[in-house]
Design a protein around this motif. Sequence first.
Motif, short mmCIF file in Angstrom:
data_model
loop_
_atom_site.label_atom_id
_atom_site.label_comp_id
_atom_site.label_asym_id
_atom_site.label_seq_id
_atom_site.Cartn_x
_atom_site.Cartn_y
_atom_site.Cartn_z
N SER A 210 -3.56 23.27 5.25
CA SER A 210 -3.73 23.36 3.80
C SER A 210 -3.78 24.80 3.30
CB SER A 210 -5.01 22.62 3.38
OG SER A 210 -6.14 23.14 4.07
N PHE A 211 -4.05 25.75 4.18
CA PHE A 211 -4.15 27.16 3.79
C PHE A 211 -2.81 27.74 3.36
CE2 PHE A 211 -3.68 26.72 8.37
CZ PHE A 211 -2.53 27.46 8.60
N LEU A 212 -1.71 27.04 3.64
CA LEU A 212 -0.39 27.57 3.29
C LEU A 212 -0.10 27.49 1.80
CD1 LEU A 212 1.75 26.11 6.23
CD2 LEU A 212 1.17 28.52 5.84
N ARG A 213 -0.73 26.57 1.10
CA ARG A 213 -0.45 26.40 -0.33
C ARG A 213 -1.25 27.42 -1.15
NH1 ARG A 213 1.46 22.53 -3.98
NH2 ARG A 213 1.93 21.06 -2.30
N SER A 214 -0.53 28.20 -1.97
CA SER A 214 -1.19 29.18 -2.81
C SER A 214 -1.92 28.50 -3.97
CB SER A 214 -0.17 30.18 -3.37
OG SER A 214 0.83 29.50 -4.12
N GLU A 215 -2.89 29.19 -4.54
CA GLU A 215 -3.69 28.60 -5.61
C GLU A 215 -2.85 28.21 -6.81
OE1 GLU A 215 -6.89 31.13 -6.65
OE2 GLU A 215 -7.91 30.98 -4.72
N ASP A 216 -1.84 29.02 -7.13
CA ASP A 216 -1.01 28.71 -8.30
C ASP A 216 0.24 27.91 -7.93
OD1 ASP A 216 0.48 30.61 -7.00
OD2 ASP A 216 0.52 32.05 -8.65
N GLY A 217 0.34 27.54 -6.67
CA GLY A 217 1.47 26.71 -6.25
C GLY A 217 2.79 27.44 -6.09
N THR A 218 2.76 28.76 -6.10
CA THR A 218 4.00 29.52 -5.95
C THR A 218 4.60 29.30 -4.57
OG1 THR A 218 3.22 31.26 -7.44
CG2 THR A 218 5.01 31.83 -5.96
N HIS A 219 5.85 28.92 -4.53
CA HIS A 219 6.58 28.79 -3.27
C HIS A 219 8.07 28.77 -3.58
CE1 HIS A 219 6.53 24.60 -4.66
NE2 HIS A 219 7.54 24.37 -3.84
N TYR A 220 8.86 28.94 -2.55
CA TYR A 220 10.31 29.01 -2.71
C TYR A 220 10.95 28.00 -1.76
CZ TYR A 220 8.82 33.47 -4.68
OH TYR A 220 8.17 34.44 -5.41
N ASP A 221 11.58 27.00 -2.35
CA ASP A 221 12.28 26.00 -1.56
C ASP A 221 13.70 26.51 -1.31
OD1 ASP A 221 13.62 23.81 -0.51
OD2 ASP A 221 12.82 22.37 -1.94
N LEU A 222 14.02 26.80 -0.06
CA LEU A 222 15.34 27.35 0.26
C LEU A 222 16.42 26.28 0.32
CD1 LEU A 222 14.56 30.08 2.94
CD2 LEU A 222 14.40 30.18 0.44
N GLU A 223 16.02 25.01 0.18
CA GLU A 223 16.98 23.89 0.18
C GLU A 223 17.84 23.93 1.44
OE1 GLU A 223 18.90 24.66 -3.53
OE2 GLU A 223 17.48 23.43 -4.65
N TYR A 224 17.21 24.23 2.54
CA TYR A 224 17.89 24.38 3.82
C TYR A 224 17.13 23.53 4.84
CZ TYR A 224 20.68 27.17 7.22
OH TYR A 224 21.58 27.60 8.17
N LYS A 225 17.72 22.42 5.25
CA LYS A 225 17.06 21.55 6.21
C LYS A 225 16.97 22.28 7.55
CE LYS A 225 18.45 17.14 4.18
NZ LYS A 225 19.18 15.87 4.39
N ILE A 226 15.81 22.18 8.18
CA ILE A 226 15.62 22.85 9.46
C ILE A 226 16.62 22.33 10.49
CG2 ILE A 226 13.99 23.22 11.36
CD1 ILE A 226 11.74 23.15 9.33
N ARG A 227 16.91 21.06 10.44
CA ARG A 227 17.91 20.49 11.37
C ARG A 227 19.27 21.14 11.18
NH1 ARG A 227 17.39 15.44 10.08
NH2 ARG A 227 18.98 15.47 8.49
N ASN A 228 19.69 21.31 9.92
CA ASN A 228 20.97 21.96 9.66
C ASN A 228 20.94 23.42 10.08
OD1 ASN A 228 21.75 19.54 8.60
ND2 ASN A 228 21.61 20.17 6.46
N LEU A 229 19.79 24.05 9.91
CA LEU A 229 19.63 25.44 10.33
C LEU A 229 19.82 25.56 11.84
CD1 LEU A 229 16.94 27.92 9.12
CD2 LEU A 229 17.26 27.58 11.57
N LEU A 230 19.26 24.61 12.59
CA LEU A 230 19.42 24.65 14.04
C LEU A 230 20.88 24.47 14.43
CD1 LEU A 230 16.35 22.53 15.25
CD2 LEU A 230 16.54 25.01 14.98
N ILE A 231 21.58 23.58 13.74
CA ILE A 231 23.01 23.38 14.01
C ILE A 231 23.78 24.67 13.74
CG2 ILE A 231 25.09 22.17 13.23
CD1 ILE A 231 23.31 19.70 12.76
N ASP A 232 23.47 25.33 12.62
CA ASP A 232 24.14 26.59 12.29
C ASP A 232 23.84 27.66 13.34
OD1 ASP A 232 25.21 25.45 10.03
OD2 ASP A 232 23.68 26.27 8.67
#
Length: 254
Positions: A210-232
Amino acid sequence: MKIKLLFLFAAVLLTTSCKQEHSTTKIEGKRLDINDSLETNPDIEAYIKPYRERVNRDLDSTLAYAAETYTKNDGEYNTAIGNFMADAVLELSNPIFNSRTGNNINIVLLNHGGIRSIISKGNITSRTAYEVMPFDNVVVVTPLKGQQTKDLLSFLASRRRAHPISGLKLSLNPDFSINEALINNTEIDYDKTYYVATSDYLYNGGDSMSFLRSEDGTHYDLEYKIRNLLIDYFKKIDTLQPTIDDRFIQLKDN
């Protein structure tokens, strides 16, 4: 006249029944096992056969070669397969994140339980990536401030498990207290914001992170599936030969 009375009686009965309350007292069902005893439909099989063959051909095309068999149980605090996955996420995600924000990813943190299969010695295919990462988790980057960074280190020290990390170097004393922690081989500045790449599952609190989530919810979704990343990543290399190293260790008593 009798017909009119009959219709009137039916209407009253219908109205009365509609006003009555009904409740379910019992539900019965029957289990239908899906197994080889079920008969297939030849027409359907003929229709999907070319699609199945194409999918299997794509999944089984060789992308790279594994020098050894790698499992998530081949090390105590870091494993070859975990190191490969974390390093691959850092290598392929950072250019995307940098192009969007001008910042760089400092740390990658994945979870040990998210590695769902071994990588066997021999040919690596797209099917390998699906077996290792069968989930549709995507790469998310979140800013980590001082206390969150401390919480991340405390989490790793307390869990004593080979969660895949990259960019972070952590050594524990024999009593499991933290001996040294470095980010990008530099002493940690707890007044600084670090950027951590992880999965959307972990960002949302999975595996008690739970410590990964910032208080204001700021985050960046790279829209990159980890599975596809492994294939690449497999497509980029010729031979996969990750190693267990000193990125996360416990010092032993002399």
